[in-house]
Each structure stands twice: as C-alpha cells, then as structure tokens.
Write an enzyme that holds these catalytic residues in place. Structure first.
Site, PDB file in Angstrom:
ATOM      1  N   GLU A 197      40.298  30.293  41.612  1.00 53.37           N
ATOM      2  CA  GLU A 197      38.915  30.364  42.119  1.00 53.37           C
ATOM      3  C   GLU A 197      38.335  29.014  42.562  1.00 53.37           C
ATOM      4  O   GLU A 197      37.229  28.644  42.160  1.00 53.37           O
ATOM      5  CB  GLU A 197      38.017  31.011  41.049  1.00 53.37           C
ATOM      6  N   HIS A 281      38.771  42.711  42.653  1.00 51.26           N
ATOM      7  CA  HIS A 281      37.782  43.445  41.858  1.00 51.26           C
ATOM      8  C   HIS A 281      36.928  44.227  42.863  1.00 51.26           C
ATOM      9  O   HIS A 281      36.098  43.652  43.571  1.00 51.26           O
ATOM     10  CB  HIS A 281      36.924  42.478  41.036  1.00 51.26           C
ATOM     11  N   GLU A 320      44.248  41.337  39.985  1.00 56.29           N
ATOM     12  CA  GLU A 320      43.214  41.737  39.012  1.00 56.29           C
ATOM     13  C   GLU A 320      42.494  42.995  39.492  1.00 56.29           C
ATOM     14  O   GLU A 320      41.263  43.074  39.488  1.00 56.29           O
ATOM     15  CB  GLU A 320      42.200  40.593  38.816  1.00 56.29           C
TER      16      GLU A 320
HETATM   17  O1  G3I Z   1      36.764  36.500  21.555  1.00 62.17           O
HETATM   18  C1  G3I Z   1      35.352  36.234  21.524  1.00 62.17           C
HETATM   19  C2  G3I Z   1      34.718  36.875  20.339  1.00 62.17           C
HETATM   20  O2  G3I Z   1      35.214  36.266  19.171  1.00 62.17           O
HETATM   21  C3  G3I Z   1      33.196  36.710  20.441  1.00 62.17           C
HETATM   22  O3  G3I Z   1      32.586  37.375  19.371  1.00 62.17           O
HETATM   23  C4  G3I Z   1      32.705  37.285  21.744  1.00 62.17           C
HETATM   24  C5  G3I Z   1      31.188  37.132  21.914  1.00 62.17           C
HETATM   25  O4  G3I Z   1      30.849  36.325  22.985  1.00 62.17           O
HETATM   26  O5  G3I Z   1      33.355  36.603  22.790  1.00 62.17           O
HETATM   27  C6  G3I Z   1      34.744  36.802  22.784  1.00 62.17           C
HETATM   28  O6  G3I Z   1      35.321  36.133  23.872  1.00 62.17           O
HETATM   29  C7  G3I Z   1      35.064  36.716  25.143  1.00 62.17           C
HETATM   30  C8  G3I Z   1      36.392  37.015  25.816  1.00 62.17           C
HETATM   31  O7  G3I Z   1      36.154  37.504  27.111  1.00 62.17           O
HETATM   32  C9  G3I Z   1      37.228  38.030  25.036  1.00 62.17           C
HETATM   33  O8  G3I Z   1      36.623  39.280  25.051  1.00 62.17           O
HETATM   34  C10 G3I Z   1      34.271  35.723  25.981  1.00 62.17           C
HETATM   35  O9  G3I Z   1      32.983  35.550  25.428  1.00 62.17           O
HETATM   36  C11 G3I Z   1      34.161  36.234  27.385  1.00 62.17           C
HETATM   37  O10 G3I Z   1      33.597  35.205  28.184  1.00 62.17           O
HETATM   38  C12 G3I Z   1      35.505  36.578  27.943  1.00 62.17           C
HETATM   39  O11 G3I Z   1      35.336  37.149  29.247  1.00 62.17           O
HETATM   40  C13 G3I Z   1      36.471  37.107  30.068  1.00 62.17           C
HETATM   41  C14 G3I Z   1      36.111  36.365  31.354  1.00 62.17           C
HETATM   42  O12 G3I Z   1      37.225  36.376  32.234  1.00 62.17           O
HETATM   43  C15 G3I Z   1      35.765  34.919  31.088  1.00 62.17           C
HETATM   44  O13 G3I Z   1      36.875  34.236  30.645  1.00 62.17           O
HETATM   45  C16 G3I Z   1      36.893  38.517  30.394  1.00 62.17           C
HETATM   46  O14 G3I Z   1      37.368  39.152  29.201  1.00 62.17           O
HETATM   47  C17 G3I Z   1      38.028  38.485  31.416  1.00 62.17           C
HETATM   48  O15 G3I Z   1      38.315  39.782  31.849  1.00 62.17           O
HETATM   49  C18 G3I Z   1      37.589  37.674  32.631  1.00 62.17           C
HETATM   50  O16 G3I Z   1      38.677  37.613  33.512  1.00 62.17           O
HETATM   51  C19 G3I Z   1      38.414  36.954  34.764  1.00 62.17           C
HETATM   52  C20 G3I Z   1      39.701  36.257  35.179  1.00 62.17           C
HETATM   53  O17 G3I Z   1      40.123  35.393  34.154  1.00 62.17           O
HETATM   54  C21 G3I Z   1      39.489  35.490  36.486  1.00 62.17           C
HETATM   55  N1  G3I Z   1      38.994  36.377  37.531  1.00 62.17           N
HETATM   56  C22 G3I Z   1      37.785  37.142  37.182  1.00 62.17           C
HETATM   57  C23 G3I Z   1      38.030  37.934  35.899  1.00 62.17           C
HETATM   58  C24 G3I Z   1      36.853  38.810  35.571  1.00 62.17           C
HETATM   59  O18 G3I Z   1      35.720  38.026  35.309  1.00 62.17           O
END
Ligand code: G3I
Length: 414
Positions: A197, A281, A320
């Site tokens: 990105e 997406h 994705e």
């Molecule tokens: O694991 C913690 C948990 O312990 C905590 O209680 C909770 C509360 O905030 O957060 C949890 O972590 C989260 C993680 O996902 C696991 O569920 C993060 O906050 C959250 O920011 C994270 O979101 C991910 C996001 O990327 C940011 O990294 C999404 O699951 C994931 O699907 C998304 O994937 C991205 C790709 O990497 C790049 N392209 C876009 C795509 C969708 O946004």
C-alpha cells in the site's frame, strides 16, 4: 453496537486500530519457484506451462472443469486458491481450510508489530503455528507483509538517543527486520508482500501528508528508495521467495497507472520484484459518485490492471478478495446494518452474481494469475465485521455456520 452512523466514504481510523489497514476511503465498508525481473510470468503454475508470454491473450482451450465440491479442485488447472487465516483458523475453520484451499496468508501474524514488538525480540509463535499447519496439510504460505505504513511498533520511529530515528538507522532497522523474518521463514513462505500500500488513489506515493492512520513514515524518513531497498533486502535474505508489491483499489485508473510506472521503474533499475498483488476488497455494487473510489469498481477496470502489470512480465495475484454488502459512499446507521434477516435471498443472489463476474474474468486470465486469495474463510470471521465498523457483514463464500452460500455456487458453476 455503535449508535452512530457509518459512512463508507470516510477516512480510516488511527494507526494501530482495526481501521488502520483498511483501504482509506472505505472505513467501515467494508477496506511458486523464483522468477527474475522480466522473466516468464506464472512460473510454477501448471496451468500456464507453455503459455504465451506476459500479457498474451490466452490461445489454448481452457482446461475442462475438474472435480466438484472443493474450490481448490475446481480451480486446480487455473490458479491456487488461498485464504487469510488468523492463528486460530486451523482450529476454528480447519475443515473448510483443508478441503477448499491451497494456500494460507496469515492475516496479522506476520506484520511488523506482530513479529518484532520490541527491537531485536522476535515473536514468531502465532505465525509459526500457521506455517506448521500449512506444512502438515500440504498448503503453501503467502507472507504478509514486510513493509507497511500500518501495524508498526512505536520504537521503530524513535532514535536510539531519543527524538525521531535517522534515515540511516531506519534503513538498518528495516534491513534487520526483513533479514531476520525472511530467513526465519525461508523455504516455508513461498512469496512475500514486501511493500504494502505505498501508492495513493491519485497516484502519488503515500507520505507524511495523508490523513491520520494513512501516513507513511517510511517515505517521510527514508524517501522513495525505501521501496527498492525493501525488495533488495528481501531478495538477499531469501533468494527463492517471490516478491510482491501489494495494494488496493487497482481499478482506479490513476492509481493503476502509478503502480504500473512504479513497477516499471523498479524493474528497469534491476530491483528484484516478481509480482503485483491486487487486494480486491470489493462491494456489492460500484459507487455512482464519480468522486468515490468505488465508482471505478468494475470488472473490466480490475482486468485492465491484470493486463497492465503482466505486460511487464510480472506475476499477478488477487491477494485479499472479499465482497462487502455495503456500498461505498452510502451512510448506514445501526438500523440499516445488515443482519442475517436482512441478508435476503435477493441480496445473496446479487452478491453471487458479482462474485461470478469477477471469477469469470479471473479464469480468463489464468495464465497471468498465479493465485486468488480470499481475505478470510467464512462470514463468522471477517475484518469487515470487526472492531471499527461495529456492524455485521457477509463478504465471503461460506456463511456463519460454514455452509456454502449462493456466492460459492456461482464461483463453482462453470
Ligand atoms: O489481537 C488484538 C486483541 O488482543 C485486542 O483485544 C483487539 C482490540 O483492539 O485487537 C486485536 O488486534 C486486532 C487485529 O486485527 C486482530 O484481530 C487489531 O486491533 C486490528 O487493527 C487488526 O486489524 C487488521 C487490520 O488489517 C490492521 O492490521 C485486520 O484483522 C486485517 O484483516 C487487516 O488486513 C488488511 C491487510 O493487512 C492489508 N490490506 C487491507 C486489509 C484489510 O484492512
């Protein structure tokens, strides 16, 4: 449940939140053997053995539809089918995973903050468990992602003596991270999203002037060379891994062209980049607002991206894929959030038709595509229903109970 409205046209949330990695204008809306630059595309994909060169129009008869009841069997002569998984995926979704998918992508477990939360201390456990599951089940692993503006630990940007880190130190940290990680997973991860990105919708490189949560400190502190250096470091650490540039909204003409030009420049400079990942997406329908990114969300515009990138001799993968029910730019409130009751047969059929149209296009380009990965497995676990959005979505091929949806039937019906 949030009581506030959620616009699919708003900016993403702050860095480190669930929205941080979300394609920016849709917050809440959803968001193989080595190959050298200029080498033949699709190395390692049996469907393309002997196929025409990069960007060539398919000439041979498409292979007959093979098998049924399994995505990976159905597409075995076309491209591998993958799914993003979290560390619990092998337990919670093991049956679907092993039956339907050729590869897995750890959804969060290989991001910088997950692997090196403290400088020099690597936490490989959750990622290793996914890799071990894949290995035991004959599945390949896509590595995601080495260098990204999001999900980075705070220490990365701080100088050893306080203040902001210098360019030299940040480059050294980037090298150390890529080196350690790519070597740790060498022979287990067949390809990496090396840079994720880096390009914005109008084609400029993501930098320090973007909205909160969207800024890139890599560009701010190192300059454009961070991109080439990341690929060089990754290639040095694992010369056998295929190295991808991964991004979203490739259907937007300006962004599509800018990524093409970036790839061309990297290849001309001899940078070891082997493929482009199109996140894909998607939404149930394109936006009717010409100012909205999803105005361009049409099959033929994504198809153009595949043709353009493969014309450079690069592999292309859909990395994705999911298909949200929410339309970008439309304001939703809690009473209009979708539920199992309002995900009607008519809506399921519309989602199925849109999946069918995109997969028909993917199949036409099976020579250029070396993988199609869904961002999740079933509707009970999708980033689109997580934290920031506070609303339920139904974007995948299997439902909350892991049963096939009309979208699955459409993808399998050929
Ligand atoms: O694991 C913690 C948990 O312990 C905590 O209680 C909770 C509360 O905030 O957060 C949890 O972590 C989260 C993680 O996902 C696991 O569920 C993060 O906050 C959250 O920011 C994270 O979101 C991910 C996001 O990327 C940011 O990294 C999404 O699951 C994931 O699907 C998304 O994937 C991205 C790709 O990497 C790049 N392209 C876009 C795509 C969708 O946004």
């Amino acid at each position: 449940m949030s009581s506030g409205g959620t616009s699919t046209g708003g900016a993403a949330g702050s860095s480190g939140s669930a929205a941080a990695g979300r394609p920016p204008s849709d917050a809440g809306a959803g968001g193989v053997p080595p190959i050298g630059p200029g080498g033949a595309p699709n190395g390692g994909n049996p469907a393309v053995a002997g196929a025409a060169g990069a960007g060539g129009t398919p000439t041979a008869e498409l292979p007959p539809a093979g098998g049924n009841g399994s995505l990976k069997d159905k597409f075995q002569n076309y491209f591998p089918i993958g799914a993003a998984v979290d560390a619990n995926g092998p337990t919670t979704h093991g049956e679907l995973l092993s039956r339907h998918f050729d590869s897995v992508t750890p959804e969060n477990e290989m991001k910088f903050a997950s692997l090196q939360p403290t400088e020099g201390q690597f936490t490989y456990g959750p990622a290793d468990r996914i890799v071990q599951y894949a290995s035991q089940n004959g599945m390949k692993v896509r590595g995601h992602a080495l260098v990204w503006h999001s999900q980075n630990p705070d220490w990365l940007w701080q100088g050893p003596g306080g203040g902001t880190v210098s360019k030299q130190t940040l480059l050294a940290r980037m090298k150390a991270h890529i080196d350690a990680v790519a070597k740790h997973f060498r022979g287990k991860v067949y390809c990496w999203d090396v840079v994720n990105e880096a390009v914005m919708n109008d084609g400029h490189l993501r930098g320090p002037d973007e909205p909160d949560g969207q800024k890139s400190r890599w560009l701010e502190l190192i300059g454009e060379e961070y991109i080439a250096e990341a690929f060089r470091y990754a290639h040095e650490a694992d010369p056998d891994a295929k190295l991808f540039y991964n991004d979203f909204y490739n259907y937007i003409p300006d962004k599509q062209q800018a990524i093409y030009e970036l790839m061309k420049k990297l290849l001309e400079a001899g940078v070891p980049v082997h493929g482009v990942g199109l996140q894909a997406h998607l939404n149930i329908e394109p936006s009717t607002d010409p100012m909205n990114q999803a105005y361009h969300q049409h099959v033929e515009k994504l198809e153009k991206a595949i043709q353009l990138y493969s014309s450079l001799g690069l592999e292309v993968q859909i990395t994705e894929l999911d298909l949200s029910l929410y339309i970008p730019g439309v304001m939703y409130t809690e009473d209009t959030f979708y539920t199992a009751a309002t995900f009607t047969a008519e809506l399921k059929a519309r989602q199925a038709a849109r999946y069918r149209a995109f997969f028909e296009m993917f199949r036409r380009h099976h020579r250029e595509l070396t993988g199609v990965t869904l961002w999740g497995i079933a509707d009970d676990n999708t980033w689109l229903s997580e934290f920031a959005s506070m609303r339920k979505d139904f974007p995948l091929l299997f439902d909350d109970r892991h049963m096939t949806k009309p979208a699955y039937d459409a993808v399998m019906d050929w």
